[in-house]
Enzyme design. Structure first.
Site, mmCIF file in Angstrom:
data_model
loop_
_atom_site.group_PDB
_atom_site.id
_atom_site.type_symbol
_atom_site.label_atom_id
_atom_site.label_comp_id
_atom_site.label_asym_id
_atom_site.label_seq_id
_atom_site.Cartn_x
_atom_site.Cartn_y
_atom_site.Cartn_z
ATOM 1 N N ARG A 88 0.823 -1.209 0.000
ATOM 2 C CA ARG A 88 0.000 0.000 0.000
ATOM 3 C C ARG A 88 0.856 1.258 0.000
ATOM 4 O O ARG A 88 0.322 2.359 -0.029
ATOM 5 C CB ARG A 88 -0.904 0.001 1.227
ATOM 6 N N ARG A 127 -21.927 -1.315 1.146
ATOM 7 C CA ARG A 127 -21.343 -2.667 1.057
ATOM 8 C C ARG A 127 -21.755 -3.574 2.222
ATOM 9 O O ARG A 127 -21.661 -3.202 3.390
ATOM 10 C CB ARG A 127 -19.815 -2.537 1.016
ATOM 11 N N ARG A 160 -19.071 -3.391 7.285
ATOM 12 C CA ARG A 160 -17.799 -3.099 7.954
ATOM 13 C C ARG A 160 -17.840 -1.773 8.689
ATOM 14 O O ARG A 160 -18.366 -0.792 8.191
ATOM 15 C CB ARG A 160 -16.670 -3.073 6.922
ATOM 16 N N ARG A 171 -9.822 7.036 3.905
ATOM 17 C CA ARG A 171 -9.122 5.909 3.257
ATOM 18 C C ARG A 171 -8.801 6.239 1.796
ATOM 19 O O ARG A 171 -7.746 5.868 1.288
ATOM 20 C CB ARG A 171 -9.986 4.640 3.338
HETATM 21 P P1 AMP Z 1 -8.845 -3.332 3.287
HETATM 22 O O1 AMP Z 1 -9.734 -4.437 3.709
HETATM 23 O O2 AMP Z 1 -7.775 -3.768 2.341
HETATM 24 O O3 AMP Z 1 -9.590 -2.130 2.795
HETATM 25 O O4 AMP Z 1 -8.055 -2.862 4.628
HETATM 26 C C1 AMP Z 1 -8.722 -2.368 5.757
HETATM 27 C C2 AMP Z 1 -7.753 -1.593 6.622
HETATM 28 O O5 AMP Z 1 -6.697 -2.441 7.048
HETATM 29 C C3 AMP Z 1 -7.084 -0.412 5.949
HETATM 30 O O6 AMP Z 1 -7.864 0.766 5.961
HETATM 31 C C4 AMP Z 1 -5.822 -0.275 6.795
HETATM 32 O O7 AMP Z 1 -6.107 0.364 8.032
HETATM 33 C C5 AMP Z 1 -5.470 -1.718 7.097
HETATM 34 N N1 AMP Z 1 -4.559 -2.293 6.072
HETATM 35 C C6 AMP Z 1 -4.842 -3.271 5.164
HETATM 36 N N2 AMP Z 1 -3.781 -3.533 4.400
HETATM 37 C C7 AMP Z 1 -2.801 -2.707 4.806
HETATM 38 C C8 AMP Z 1 -1.448 -2.484 4.379
HETATM 39 N N3 AMP Z 1 -0.911 -3.173 3.365
HETATM 40 N N4 AMP Z 1 -0.731 -1.548 5.042
HETATM 41 C C9 AMP Z 1 -1.252 -0.863 6.068
HETATM 42 N N5 AMP Z 1 -2.513 -1.006 6.503
HETATM 43 C C10 AMP Z 1 -3.286 -1.921 5.878
#
Ligand code: AMP
Length: 330
Positions: A88, A127, A160, A171
């Site tokens: 990320r 969602r 979520r 985000r």
């Molecule tokens: P996601 O389900 O991929 O949208 O991730 C949900 C949350 O998890 C994000 O908003 C971040 O807070 C954390 N997160 C997920 N992947 C990462 C990553 N590669 N680096 C840092 N935080 C992450």
């Protein structure tokens, strides 16, 4: 096949990962899912990550990089994986490249799914995810038939906690600042595929399929398959000029032959090897090497499986003994 899916939250990475799992028989590795599992299990890492996730910020790099390091060393990721939500930022991308370079398993393709931010907001606010089978619904565009119940398996639908307007907005901004620079990073490496993520799931799937068409894992890079040349091998008889040998002279047969060929050397037919044939031979050699590697990996997997089976059996026996002992005590 080692794939990376990048895209803003809600761009459909998780949805598209599902068909890639089946197509290549490789696991999806989602840092978001791994973190949510740690939060649900209330592990120390989960407790640390929860506040950051609820705020829509990125969890510290050392935590997620450590999680990925551990995850890709598991046997099911041996043949590849689909990274979903990782990397990320640049630091994570560089750490992953180093890790994979050390393992000799580079990334094959990076798919960047692009969707308009306004559409993303609409997708995420509505969602709903099934807690049992993972099917996605949207309360505005694709609502379930019965409220909070999955049409597919009857499981409970979950919204979520970070899918609210304020957190989504944060985000998306975090994505713009930290993740979008990865476009240039992977584009310079030459393995970035930009995918239009708007339209139906099927439409996006088709675009991904066409981007990946003809790709294969790059553990050993192969040249495009060249057919062996259809050259005719013309067999010519070596020209032998016979000489008269004085039978009265006592000459050993081998020496006699040597002398004869020294005077009249045997002309062998010249075999010309075309460039295409050389390429074909090299390719054949690469394939044989690859086969050797795969066979040795297979042996390793079988060994590990046997070891694990033995451990399971041992633990099961110990457990049975414990249960018996416990029953005896009662
Ligand atoms: P996601 O389900 O991929 O949208 O991730 C949900 C949350 O998890 C994000 O908003 C971040 O807070 C954390 N997160 C997920 N992947 C990462 C990553 N590669 N680096 C840092 N935080 C992450």
């Amino acid at each position: 096949m080692r794939l990376v899916l990048i895209g803003a939250p809600g761009s459909g990475k998780g949805t598209q990962a599902k068909f890639l799992i089946e197509k290549y028989n490789i696991p999806q590795v989602s840092t978001g899912d791994l973190l949510r599992a740690a939060v649900a299990a209330q592990t120390p890492l989960g407790r640390q990550a929860k506040a950051v996730m609820d705020a829509g910020q990125l969890v510290p790099n050392d935590i997620v990089i450590g999680m990925i390091r551990e995850r890709i060393m598991r046997p099911d990721a041996e043949n590849g994986f689909i990274m979903d939500g990782f990397p990320r930022n640049l630091e994570q991308a560089e750490a992953m490249d180093t890790l994979l370079a050390n393992l000799g398993r580079p990334i094959d393709a990076v798919l960047q799914i692009n969707v308009d931010f306004d559409l993303l907001m609409q997708r995420m606010v509505g969602r709903l995810t099934c807690l049992s089978c993972g099917t996605l619904f949207n309360s505005f565009t694709n609502p379930p038939s019965i409220d909070s119940q999955c049409d597919n398996c009857g499981g409970t639908l979950h919204h979520r906690s970070d899918d609210n307007e304020e957190t989504i907005d944060r985000r998306l901004r975090v994505y713009e600042t930290h993740t979008q620079p990865l476009t240039a990073y992977y584009s310079n490496k030459g393995n970035l595929h930009a995918i239009d993520g708007q339209g139906t799931v099927e439409e996006v799937k088709k675009r991904i399929k066409s981007a990946l068409r003809g790709m294969r894992s790059s553990r050993i890079k192969l040249q495009p398959v060249a057919q062996p040349p259809a050259t005719k091998v013309v067999k010519t008889r070596p020209e032998v000029i016979r000489t008269q040998v004085n039978v009265k002279e006592k000459v050993a047969p081998r020496q006699k032959r040597r002398e004869a060929t020294a005077v009249n050397p045997v002309k062998r037919p010249k075999k010309t090897v075309s460039a295409a044939e050389t390429a074909y031979r090299q390719q054949l050699k690469s394939l044989q090497d690859e086969l050797k590697t795969v066979k040795s990996e297979l042996r390793e997997v079988t060994r590990t499986e046997k070891q694990l089976t033995r451990e399971v059996e041992k633990n099961q026996a110990a457990l049975e003994k414990l249960v018996e002992k416990e029953a005896g005590l009662k």
